[in-house]
Scaffold this active site. Structure first.
Site, PDB file in Angstrom:
ATOM      1  N   GLY A  15       0.829  -1.227   0.000  1.00  0.00           N
ATOM      2  CA  GLY A  15       0.000   0.000   0.000  1.00  0.00           C
ATOM      3  C   GLY A  15       0.851   1.259   0.000  1.00  0.00           C
ATOM      4  N   GLY A  19      -1.128   7.812   1.210  1.00  0.00           N
ATOM      5  CA  GLY A  19      -1.290   7.872   2.665  1.00  0.00           C
ATOM      6  C   GLY A  19      -0.049   7.512   3.471  1.00  0.00           C
ATOM      7  CB  ILE A  20       0.241   5.687   6.703  1.00  0.00           C
ATOM      8  CG1 ILE A  20      -0.752   6.593   7.444  1.00  0.00           C
ATOM      9  CG2 ILE A  20       1.364   5.238   7.658  1.00  0.00           C
ATOM     10  CD1 ILE A  20      -1.579   5.890   8.534  1.00  0.00           C
ATOM     11  N   GLY A  21       1.508   4.661   3.913  1.00  0.00           N
ATOM     12  CA  GLY A  21       2.474   3.805   3.215  1.00  0.00           C
ATOM     13  C   GLY A  21       3.406   4.617   2.328  1.00  0.00           C
ATOM     14  CG  ASP A  68      -6.783  -7.117  -5.507  1.00  0.00           C
ATOM     15  OD1 ASP A  68      -6.680  -7.009  -4.258  1.00  0.00           O
ATOM     16  OD2 ASP A  68      -7.868  -7.030  -6.104  1.00  0.00           O
ATOM     17  CB  SER A 147      -5.881   1.068  13.586  1.00  0.00           C
ATOM     18  OG  SER A 147      -6.820   2.035  13.984  1.00  0.00           O
ATOM     19  CE1 TYR A 160      -9.246   0.118   9.026  1.00  0.00           C
ATOM     20  CE2 TYR A 160      -9.682   0.893  11.248  1.00  0.00           C
ATOM     21  CZ  TYR A 160      -8.878   0.872  10.129  1.00  0.00           C
ATOM     22  OH  TYR A 160      -7.695   1.583  10.115  1.00  0.00           O
ATOM     23  CE  LYS A 164      -6.303  -1.678  10.269  1.00  0.00           C
ATOM     24  NZ  LYS A 164      -5.095  -1.753   9.438  1.00  0.00           N
TER      25      LYS A 164
HETATM   26  N1  LIG Z   1      -5.952   6.958   7.959  1.00  0.00           N
HETATM   27  C1  LIG Z   1      -6.292   6.550   9.174  1.00  0.00           C
HETATM   28  O1  LIG Z   1      -7.111   7.181   9.871  1.00  0.00           O
HETATM   29  C2  LIG Z   1      -5.635   5.323   9.757  1.00  0.00           C
HETATM   30  C3  LIG Z   1      -5.583   5.205  11.155  1.00  0.00           C
HETATM   31  C4  LIG Z   1      -5.015   4.064  11.703  1.00  0.00           C
HETATM   32  C5  LIG Z   1      -4.506   3.090  10.878  1.00  0.00           C
HETATM   33  N2  LIG Z   1      -4.576   3.235   9.527  1.00  0.00           N
HETATM   34  C6  LIG Z   1      -4.062   2.136   8.696  1.00  0.00           C
HETATM   35  O2  LIG Z   1      -3.001   2.594   7.896  1.00  0.00           O
HETATM   36  C7  LIG Z   1      -2.896   1.769   6.753  1.00  0.00           C
HETATM   37  C8  LIG Z   1      -2.722   2.661   5.524  1.00  0.00           C
HETATM   38  O3  LIG Z   1      -3.914   3.397   5.334  1.00  0.00           O
HETATM   39  P1  LIG Z   1      -3.944   4.918   4.889  1.00  0.00           P
HETATM   40  O4  LIG Z   1      -4.672   5.668   5.928  1.00  0.00           O
HETATM   41  O5  LIG Z   1      -2.613   5.367   4.480  1.00  0.00           O
HETATM   42  O6  LIG Z   1      -4.957   4.824   3.643  1.00  0.00           O
HETATM   43  P2  LIG Z   1      -4.724   4.882   2.075  1.00  0.00           P
HETATM   44  O7  LIG Z   1      -4.035   6.127   1.694  1.00  0.00           O
HETATM   45  O8  LIG Z   1      -6.042   4.581   1.464  1.00  0.00           O
HETATM   46  O9  LIG Z   1      -3.711   3.681   1.823  1.00  0.00           O
HETATM   47  C9  LIG Z   1      -4.110   2.359   1.700  1.00  0.00           C
HETATM   48  C10 LIG Z   1      -3.185   1.683   0.727  1.00  0.00           C
HETATM   49  O10 LIG Z   1      -3.597   0.326   0.559  1.00  0.00           O
HETATM   50  C11 LIG Z   1      -3.696   0.062  -0.831  1.00  0.00           C
HETATM   51  N3  LIG Z   1      -4.689  -0.953  -1.160  1.00  0.00           N
HETATM   52  C12 LIG Z   1      -6.038  -0.873  -1.034  1.00  0.00           C
HETATM   53  N4  LIG Z   1      -6.620  -2.001  -1.484  1.00  0.00           N
HETATM   54  C13 LIG Z   1      -5.608  -2.805  -1.878  1.00  0.00           C
HETATM   55  C14 LIG Z   1      -5.560  -4.106  -2.430  1.00  0.00           C
HETATM   56  N5  LIG Z   1      -6.695  -4.813  -2.644  1.00  0.00           N
HETATM   57  N6  LIG Z   1      -4.358  -4.651  -2.729  1.00  0.00           N
HETATM   58  C15 LIG Z   1      -3.218  -3.954  -2.533  1.00  0.00           C
HETATM   59  N7  LIG Z   1      -3.189  -2.714  -2.015  1.00  0.00           N
HETATM   60  C16 LIG Z   1      -4.380  -2.153  -1.699  1.00  0.00           C
HETATM   61  C17 LIG Z   1      -4.144   1.374  -1.403  1.00  0.00           C
HETATM   62  O11 LIG Z   1      -3.979   1.401  -2.790  1.00  0.00           O
HETATM   63  P3  LIG Z   1      -5.145   2.198  -3.656  1.00  0.00           P
HETATM   64  O12 LIG Z   1      -4.890   3.615  -3.405  1.00  0.00           O
HETATM   65  O13 LIG Z   1      -4.921   1.749  -5.030  1.00  0.00           O
HETATM   66  O14 LIG Z   1      -6.484   1.719  -3.140  1.00  0.00           O
HETATM   67  C18 LIG Z   1      -3.241   2.335  -0.654  1.00  0.00           C
HETATM   68  O15 LIG Z   1      -1.961   2.374  -1.213  1.00  0.00           O
HETATM   69  C19 LIG Z   1      -4.151   0.892   6.720  1.00  0.00           C
HETATM   70  O16 LIG Z   1      -3.842  -0.399   7.152  1.00  0.00           O
HETATM   71  C20 LIG Z   1      -5.070   1.588   7.706  1.00  0.00           C
HETATM   72  O17 LIG Z   1      -5.984   0.711   8.307  1.00  0.00           O
HETATM   73  C21 LIG Z   1      -5.110   4.333   8.951  1.00  0.00           C
END
Ligand SMILES: NC(=O)c1ccc[n+]([C@@H]2O[C@H](COP(=O)([O-])OP(=O)(O)OC[C@H]3O[C@@H](n4cnc5c(N)ncnc54)[C@H](OP(=O)(O)O)[C@@H]3O)[C@@H](O)[C@H]2O)c1
Length: 270
Positions: A15, A19-21, A68, A147, A160, A164
């Protein structure tokens, strides 16, 4: 065991396209790590562009894997392709995830199953696939982006939070099992962070809980997460208030009350 340096290490991040990744990939590049970056196939071009930018800016090697991870053999496919590209992965960052908002009985089974495959099964499989080689080499790190939702039930996004909680329990237990091997499992547990995950999946523009948690910046979360990992902090909740609520307060408040507060706090706010 000697100190673990990130320079020259092979780091796999799932990912990494947003975002975070994405921010984590920049932090690892700054540290001089070689990057093996995963994304959903629909983000392939975006990730390749980002990987090239990191390569030019930080003179590190980058390889991209648009796979995916929610597909049945997605994690195995990623593992095989990474193995064909490099001898070993030193750091696995499990990060790809989605969030679905709404009542459990109303969100479609298919969408929730996809969430479980991505947020839970993919983390579990990639850990199981990459860990043996790390343990054998007596060196390695797994950073699971989990999370703050892992520590209590999260009504309105129940599946969700449950996904986690699974990863949190697994990470801590495995970390205990492998103590002394030179390999460690860390969890990064942010509260709500301003990334695309909160823009889809029916998530409201604002929820009441933001009044307590705020909305974090993904770059700051990534920076703090890497720093905590370098300091060998096994479970890291960024932000003092979030740490206090999810690590201290939660131990003194009855679980039923926590669940009730969570239910009210996670409602939409206009
Ligand atoms: N944002 C928050 O509030 C928060 C808080 C705590 C923890 N987190 C955790 O942090 C992690 C990253 O999330 P984020 O907030 O940075 O959100 P994000 O920007 O939506 O990042 C999610 C990443 O996962 C990828 N992804 C989604 N579906 C996928 C699939 N089927 N196969 C492979 N990759 C896939 C996305 O690619 P696409 O862009 O192509 O979909 C994107 O690169 C997650 O595990 C989330 O639960 C987030």
């Amino acid at each position: 065991m000697g100190k673990f340096y990130l320079r020259g290490k092979n780091v796999l991040i799932t990912g990494a396209s947003s975002g975070i990744g994405k921010e984590l990939s920049q932090c690892f590049a700054q540290e001089g790590s070689n990057l093996f970056l995963g994304c959903h196939p629909s983000e392939k071009d975006i990730l390749i562009k980002w990987a090239n930018e990191l390569q030019d800016r930080y003179a590190v090697k980058t390889v991209t894997f648009p796979i995916d991870l929610s597909e049945e053999k997605g994690p195995e496919n990623l593992y095989q392709r990474v193995k064909r590209s490099v001898d070993r992965i030193d750091v696995l960052v499990n990060n790809a995830g989605i969030l679905l908002y709404g009542n459990f009985h109303e969100i479609s089974l298919d969408r929730q199953e996809l969430l479980v495959r991505l947020n839970l099964v993919a983390y579990f499989k990639l850990m199981r696939l990459f860990l043996p080689q790390m343990v054998e080499a007596k060196v390695g790190r797994i950073l699971n982006v989990v999370s703050a939702a892992a520590f209590q039930p999260t009504a309105h996004h129940a599946t969700y939070g449950a996904s986690k909680a699974f990863v949190q329990s697994l990470s801590e237990a495995v970390n205990q099992e492998i103590k002394g091997t030179g390999v460690k499992v860390f969890t990064l547990n942010p509260s709500y962070t301003n990334t695309p995950i909160l823009k889809g999946g029916g998530f409201p523009d604002r929820i009441w809980w933001y009044k307590i948690s705020g909305l974090s910046d993904p770059a700051a979360i990534a920076r703090k997460g890497i720093k905590a990992m370098k300091r060998e902090k096994e479970v890291y909740i960024p932000g003092r208030i979030n740490w206090f609520v999810h690590s201290v307060l939660i131990r003194f408040v009855p679980r039923r009350l926590t669940n009730f507060i969570s239910y009210w706090g996670l409602r939409a706010r206009s």
